[in-house]
Enzyme design. Structure first.
Site, PDB file in Angstrom:
ATOM      1  N   HIS A  30       7.684   3.202 -89.886  1.00 37.75           N
ATOM      2  CA  HIS A  30       7.347   2.067 -89.027  1.00 37.75           C
ATOM      3  C   HIS A  30       6.602   2.544 -87.779  1.00 37.75           C
ATOM      4  O   HIS A  30       7.168   3.234 -86.938  1.00 37.75           O
ATOM      5  CB  HIS A  30       8.656   1.371 -88.632  1.00 37.75           C
ATOM      6  CG  HIS A  30       8.486   0.181 -87.748  1.00 37.75           C
ATOM      7  ND1 HIS A  30       8.914   0.155 -86.447  1.00 37.75           N
ATOM      8  CD2 HIS A  30       7.921  -1.023 -87.996  1.00 37.75           C
ATOM      9  CE1 HIS A  30       8.644  -1.018 -85.923  1.00 37.75           C
ATOM     10  NE2 HIS A  30       8.046  -1.753 -86.831  1.00 37.75           N
ATOM     11  N   GLU A  57       2.963   2.908 -91.909  1.00 36.01           N
ATOM     12  CA  GLU A  57       2.498   1.613 -91.427  1.00 36.01           C
ATOM     13  C   GLU A  57       1.439   1.755 -90.339  1.00 36.01           C
ATOM     14  O   GLU A  57       1.545   2.629 -89.479  1.00 36.01           O
ATOM     15  CB  GLU A  57       3.669   0.807 -90.830  1.00 36.01           C
ATOM     16  CG  GLU A  57       3.220  -0.585 -90.417  1.00 36.01           C
ATOM     17  CD  GLU A  57       4.136  -1.286 -89.440  1.00 36.01           C
ATOM     18  OE1 GLU A  57       4.781  -0.620 -88.607  1.00 36.01           O
ATOM     19  OE2 GLU A  57       4.180  -2.525 -89.488  1.00 36.01           O
ATOM     20  N   ASP A  59      -0.283  -1.038 -87.610  1.00 40.66           N
ATOM     21  CA  ASP A  59      -0.567  -2.374 -87.088  1.00 40.66           C
ATOM     22  C   ASP A  59      -2.017  -2.336 -86.648  1.00 40.66           C
ATOM     23  O   ASP A  59      -2.443  -1.391 -85.970  1.00 40.66           O
ATOM     24  CB  ASP A  59       0.339  -2.685 -85.890  1.00 40.66           C
ATOM     25  CG  ASP A  59       1.802  -2.854 -86.303  1.00 40.66           C
ATOM     26  OD1 ASP A  59       2.065  -3.634 -87.234  1.00 40.66           O
ATOM     27  OD2 ASP A  59       2.666  -2.210 -85.688  1.00 40.66           O
ATOM     28  N   HIS A  72       0.177  -1.675 -82.055  1.00 40.67           N
ATOM     29  CA  HIS A  72       1.119  -2.759 -82.345  1.00 40.67           C
ATOM     30  C   HIS A  72       0.853  -3.994 -81.508  1.00 40.67           C
ATOM     31  O   HIS A  72       0.787  -5.117 -82.018  1.00 40.67           O
ATOM     32  CB  HIS A  72       2.562  -2.298 -82.120  1.00 40.67           C
ATOM     33  CG  HIS A  72       3.533  -3.433 -82.264  1.00 40.67           C
ATOM     34  ND1 HIS A  72       3.926  -4.223 -81.211  1.00 40.67           N
ATOM     35  CD2 HIS A  72       4.158  -3.935 -83.361  1.00 40.67           C
ATOM     36  CE1 HIS A  72       4.755  -5.155 -81.638  1.00 40.67           C
ATOM     37  NE2 HIS A  72       4.908  -5.005 -82.942  1.00 40.67           N
ATOM     38  N   GLU A 150      -0.706  -3.872 -91.223  1.00 41.59           N
ATOM     39  CA  GLU A 150      -0.392  -5.251 -90.835  1.00 41.59           C
ATOM     40  C   GLU A 150      -1.514  -5.786 -89.973  1.00 41.59           C
ATOM     41  O   GLU A 150      -1.952  -5.125 -89.019  1.00 41.59           O
ATOM     42  CB  GLU A 150       0.927  -5.309 -90.045  1.00 41.59           C
ATOM     43  CG  GLU A 150       1.221  -6.748 -89.596  1.00 41.59           C
ATOM     44  CD  GLU A 150       2.390  -6.886 -88.625  1.00 41.59           C
ATOM     45  OE1 GLU A 150       3.203  -5.944 -88.504  1.00 41.59           O
ATOM     46  OE2 GLU A 150       2.471  -7.945 -87.981  1.00 41.59           O
TER      47      GLU A 150
HETATM   48  O1  G3P Z   1       5.617  -5.133 -90.000  1.00 41.36           O
HETATM   49  C1  G3P Z   1       6.996  -5.028 -90.137  1.00 41.36           C
HETATM   50  C2  G3P Z   1       7.511  -4.932 -88.776  1.00 41.36           C
HETATM   51  O2  G3P Z   1       6.782  -3.890 -88.210  1.00 41.36           O
HETATM   52  C3  G3P Z   1       7.265  -6.207 -88.028  1.00 41.36           C
HETATM   53  O3  G3P Z   1       7.544  -6.035 -86.722  1.00 41.36           O
HETATM   54  O4  G3P Z   1       6.732  -6.197 -84.473  1.00 41.36           O
HETATM   55  O5  G3P Z   1       7.142  -3.970 -85.466  1.00 41.36           O
HETATM   56  O6  G3P Z   1       5.193  -5.303 -86.194  1.00 41.36           O
HETATM   57  P1  G3P Z   1       6.595  -5.345 -85.675  1.00 41.36           P
HETATM   58 CA    CA Z   2       4.306  -4.129 -88.071  1.00 44.74          CA
END
Ligand code: G3P
Ligand code: CA
Length: 309
Positions: A30, A57, A59, A72, A150
């Protein structure tokens, strides 16, 4: 010698096997291995790979000159020194008597973003870390693990005439990632909190799985069996905040019945805090083994429970 044999067997059982396949569930680093290195830096992504992440991941936001970057927040002030480097470029937002000062990434060119320190806020030892482009993340991760981008704030960008979806499609096509696999799994999974964004991606990149992220309170309406079946029209998986899974123990079975994978978020322990690490590992095991989730997001890929093939 005889007394040592059981010990040797026990040690062998505990050792990770060379080339071992992961357990049924996959782990997603994450924001990278973000418990140990500043989120969304190449340092965090490298560490995630070293710790055996199945997916890393990203963002994604976009710069004023149209370059995808890994960040993020929609704005730069939490994780960089933008406030001191570009003090005059602030956007002041007022909500009643409250005032908020934001430095939106889409107001800056890539060259400007590159001037920012994205590591010192986390720890001085990471001073000088930069915000990576999506291309740099691809170059680092491709072939070693999966990517799990994302799309952040697509509606805000759409209102400014920028298309995050167009940029993501172009990047994945350019890198030959629209149908690739890595270690027996899709090389890319896409995710968004916005249904419209996933609907666009379903049309443009039908071969890439898409996870619809949900969180309270908006999530409640989406997690009934009927709505999950409706979600299947544009998503291949659901990504609930982890508390939503505990709140609805039937969710995983209902999502699976609707043809959706389930990938909850986020499992984390602060670095160096031993009891938090033990709890996070136990929670990940509970979610994979008791609930049967298909994957999960964690800041600590090193704590993800691996079972033997
Ligand atoms: O994308 C899954 C999780 O990361 C969603 O929360 O705010 O960390 O992007 P966030
Ligand atoms: Ca995310």
């Amino acid at each position: 010698m005889r007394a040592g044999l059981p010990l040797l067997i026990a040690l062998l059982l505990l050792m990770p096997l060379e080339g071992a396949q992961p357990s049924g569930a996959f782990n997603v680093a994450h924001r990278g291995a973000s418990a140990y290195a500043p989120e969304h830096t190449l340092e965090a992504y490298r560490l995630a790979l070293d710790q055996g992440a199945d997916y890393v991941e990203q963002d994604l936001g976009i710069t004023r000159d149209g370059v995808l970057v890994c960040l993020h927040d929609l704005s730069l002030e939490r994780t960089t020194d933008v406030e001191s480097v570009f003090p005059d470029r602030v956007t002041v937002e007022r909500d009643g008597t409250r005032e908020r000062r934001r430095w939106y990434v889409d107001d800056f060119t890539l060259a400007e973003v590159r001037q920012l320190d994205a590591g010192r806020w986390f720890d001085p030892s990471f001073a000088g870390a930069r915000i990576p482009t999506f291309q740099e993340a691809i170059d680092l991760v491709k072939g070693k693990a999966g990517l799990f981008p994302e799309l952040k704030g697509p509606a805000r960008l759409r209102a400014k005439g920028l298309s995050l979806e167009d940029a993501v499609v172009a990047a994945l096509e350019r890198n030959g990632l629209t149908s690739a696999t890595v270690r027996g799994r899709p090389a890319v999974l896409l995710q968004s909190f916005e249904a419209q964004s996933l609907q666009t991606l379903a049309r443009r990149l039908p071969g890439i799985p898409r996870t619809f992220l949900v969180q309270a309170p908006d999530a409640d309406g989406w997690l009934t069996p009927d709505r999950l079946r409706e979600m299947r029209a544009f998503a291949t998986g659901v990504g609930p905040a982890r508390a939503l899974v505990d709140a609805r123990p039937g969710l995983v079975a209902e999502a699976h019945a609707a043809g959706l994978t389930v990938v909850p978020w986020t499992f984390r322990a602060r670095r160096g805090v031993t009891d938090e690490a033990a709890t996070a590992a136990a929670e990940m095991r509970r979610f994979t083994e008791t609930y049967g989730v298909d994957g999960l997001f964690t800041d600590n890929p090193d704590l993800f429970p691996r079972s033997r093939p």
